[in-house]
Design a protein around this motif. Structure first.
Motif, PDB file in Angstrom:
ATOM      1  N   ARG A 112       0.858  -1.183   0.000  1.00  0.00           N
ATOM      2  CA  ARG A 112       0.000   0.000   0.000  1.00  0.00           C
ATOM      3  C   ARG A 112       0.895   1.234   0.000  1.00  0.00           C
ATOM      4  NH1 ARG A 112      -4.229  -0.829   4.853  1.00  0.00           N
ATOM      5  NH2 ARG A 112      -2.197  -0.865   5.925  1.00  0.00           N
ATOM      6  N   ASN A 113       0.537   2.207  -0.794  1.00  0.00           N
ATOM      7  CA  ASN A 113       1.359   3.410  -0.878  1.00  0.00           C
ATOM      8  C   ASN A 113       1.487   4.046   0.503  1.00  0.00           C
ATOM      9  OD1 ASN A 113       1.329   6.704  -1.537  1.00  0.00           O
ATOM     10  ND2 ASN A 113       2.709   5.449  -2.780  1.00  0.00           N
TER      11      ASN A 113
ATOM     12  N   SER B 254      -9.650  -2.715  -0.024  1.00  0.00           N
ATOM     13  CA  SER B 254     -10.535  -1.885  -0.842  1.00  0.00           C
ATOM     14  C   SER B 254     -10.144  -0.414  -0.765  1.00  0.00           C
ATOM     15  CB  SER B 254     -11.975  -2.058  -0.345  1.00  0.00           C
ATOM     16  OG  SER B 254     -12.840  -1.120  -0.951  1.00  0.00           O
ATOM     17  N   GLY B 255     -10.192   0.250  -1.916  1.00  0.00           N
ATOM     18  CA  GLY B 255      -9.997   1.687  -1.969  1.00  0.00           C
ATOM     19  C   GLY B 255      -8.601   2.168  -1.619  1.00  0.00           C
ATOM     20  N   GLN B 256      -7.592   1.335  -1.838  1.00  0.00           N
ATOM     21  CA  GLN B 256      -6.221   1.702  -1.493  1.00  0.00           C
ATOM     22  C   GLN B 256      -5.351   1.834  -2.745  1.00  0.00           C
ATOM     23  OE1 GLN B 256      -5.092   2.322   1.714  1.00  0.00           O
ATOM     24  NE2 GLN B 256      -7.270   2.116   2.261  1.00  0.00           N
ATOM     25  N   PHE B 257      -4.421   2.817  -2.696  1.00  0.00           N
ATOM     26  CA  PHE B 257      -3.425   2.932  -3.760  1.00  0.00           C
ATOM     27  C   PHE B 257      -2.288   1.938  -3.483  1.00  0.00           C
ATOM     28  CE2 PHE B 257      -5.486   7.043  -4.311  1.00  0.00           C
ATOM     29  CZ  PHE B 257      -5.525   7.153  -5.692  1.00  0.00           C
ATOM     30  N   TYR B 258      -1.767   1.350  -4.550  1.00  0.00           N
ATOM     31  CA  TYR B 258      -0.717   0.336  -4.395  1.00  0.00           C
ATOM     32  C   TYR B 258       0.507   0.658  -5.255  1.00  0.00           C
ATOM     33  CZ  TYR B 258      -3.414  -2.851  -1.522  1.00  0.00           C
ATOM     34  OH  TYR B 258      -4.091  -3.421  -0.467  1.00  0.00           O
ATOM     35  N   ASP B 259       1.688   0.441  -4.643  1.00  0.00           N
ATOM     36  CA  ASP B 259       2.958   0.485  -5.360  1.00  0.00           C
ATOM     37  C   ASP B 259       3.297  -0.943  -5.784  1.00  0.00           C
ATOM     38  OD1 ASP B 259       2.969   3.097  -4.359  1.00  0.00           O
ATOM     39  OD2 ASP B 259       4.327   2.565  -2.692  1.00  0.00           O
TER      40      ASP B 259
ATOM     41  N   ASN C 168       1.954   4.283  -6.648  1.00  0.00           N
ATOM     42  CA  ASN C 168       0.545   4.589  -6.931  1.00  0.00           C
ATOM     43  C   ASN C 168       0.125   4.037  -8.285  1.00  0.00           C
ATOM     44  OD1 ASN C 168       0.035   5.965  -4.522  1.00  0.00           O
ATOM     45  ND2 ASN C 168       0.759   7.912  -5.360  1.00  0.00           N
TER      46      ASN C 168
ATOM     47  N   GLN D  10      -5.426   2.005  -7.879  1.00  0.00           N
ATOM     48  CA  GLN D  10      -6.235   2.038  -6.672  1.00  0.00           C
ATOM     49  C   GLN D  10      -7.334   0.998  -6.807  1.00  0.00           C
ATOM     50  OE1 GLN D  10      -8.682   5.489  -6.041  1.00  0.00           O
ATOM     51  NE2 GLN D  10      -8.698   5.232  -3.802  1.00  0.00           N
ATOM     52  N   THR D  11      -7.500   0.195  -5.766  1.00  0.00           N
ATOM     53  CA  THR D  11      -8.563  -0.808  -5.810  1.00  0.00           C
ATOM     54  C   THR D  11      -9.922  -0.121  -5.802  1.00  0.00           C
ATOM     55  OG1 THR D  11      -8.340  -0.995  -3.404  1.00  0.00           O
ATOM     56  CG2 THR D  11      -7.255  -2.687  -4.750  1.00  0.00           C
TER      57      THR D  11
ATOM     58  N   GLY E 175      -3.720   5.792 -10.486  1.00  0.00           N
ATOM     59  CA  GLY E 175      -2.770   6.805 -10.022  1.00  0.00           C
ATOM     60  C   GLY E 175      -1.672   6.994 -11.036  1.00  0.00           C
TER      61      GLY E 175
END
Length: 305
Positions: free
Chosen positions: A240-241, A264-269, A288, A291-292, A301
């Motif tokens: 998660r970012n 849910s609803g998270q930005f991911y690297d 980023n 995003q889920t 992102g």
């Protein structure tokens, strides 16, 4: 010590690391240790006694100077249980052709506890021919490899460390080092010791994401190349970012990887590292990347790096 001088190990090597474990060819040139009056093979002089009696005289009756276990146990060329004569045959005979010629002497000029054994090897090869190990051994099996270090390398009292001589510990006994595996090739001249260089795979191409849901996504990237033609696999990691630790998303030989179990609803690297079984290449990281899903909305992102 009245047993026939038994099985010898070749100079400095054990059966676990050397292809010629038993030294059983002495009698062909020297006769049995306990029988007959010995005539020197070096200068033809008559000893007036057999080899056993002569050796007992040389070491003042100290049987443990030659034997590895008890007074009638096996004899190894480079090890004995006596506290002073700790190298058995090597203690007296190993120095004669040693390159450094720096053996110490005991009282009466008897040379003890010195030499690497290269003296014996050189002497015997001069008599029977270089590389003709089967002249003294009962068989001539396939060598195990020059790069397999003998069992005692690096141990206390043994100055040789690297069997391929990268540290120069073997070449002090001769310009080309020692032929540990009996294939007539020494150290750097032996393919066993030649390091094959490897080129890591190139950095993967830009990352992207697709098939994004509430708790999953598929990440893709441009393929890496490998100059050596090695098979490339990719390690995929995500977080998660804002988090520090990366989560292992598994490895693949393809250029995409599904991720699951996301929040849910998270930005991911995402980070992808190429590997060729020898070296890792430069990783490609995208911050980023996606995003889920939140309430049915897909948000992408940016922030590639």
């Amino acid at each position: 010590m009245r047993a026939i001088l038994g099985t010898f190990l070749l100079i400095l090597f054990s059966s676990s690391a050397f292809s010629y474990p038993t030294y059983d060819g002495c009698q062909g040139c020297h006769g049995k240790f306990e029988e007959g009056t010995y005539i020197s093979k070096k200068d033809g002089s008559n000893w007036g006694k057999n080899l056993m009696d002569a050796h007992e005289a040389f070491v003042s009756g100290k049987c443990n100077a030659c034997h590895k276990s008890d007074s009638k146990g096996e004899v190894f060329l480079n090890f004995s249980i006596d506290s002073v004569f700790t190298m058995s045959c090597m203690g007296c005979h190993g120095r004669v052709e040693d390159i450094n010629n720096s053996c110490s002497s005991a009282a009466g000029g008897m040379e003890v506890n010195c030499g690497s054994g290269v003296g014996l090897r050189r002497h015997h090869e001069a008599k029977v021919g270089t590389g003709t190990c089967n002249s003294c051994h009962s068989s001539n099996p396939t060598p195990v490899g020059e790069n397999v270090a003998p069992f005692n390398y690096g141990k206390t009292g043994i100055t040789i460390v690297d069997s391929c001589d990268a540290d120069g510990t073997e070449s002090k006994y001769g310009a080309t080092g020692l032929d540990n595996d009996g294939d007539v090739l020494t150290d750097g001249s032996d393919p066993d010791c030649q390091v094959v260089s490897n080129t890591p795979p190139t950095q993967p191409g830009n990352l992207s994401a697709s098939a994004i849901t509430v708790n999953s996504a598929t990440v893709s990237w441009g393929a890496s190349t490998d100059a050596d033609g090695d098979t490339i696999s990719y390690l995929v990691e995500y977080r998660r970012n804002g988090d520090v630790a990366w989560t292992d998303g598994g490895s693949t030989n393809s250029t995409n990887r599904p991720l699951s179990g996301l929040d849910s609803g998270q930005f991911y690297d995402v980070r992808v590292t190429p590997m060729d079984a020898t070296d890792d290449g430069t990783a490609r990281t995208a911050l980023n990347l996606f995003q889920t899903v939140v309430a049915g909305e897909i948000i992408f992102g940016n922030g590639f790096e």
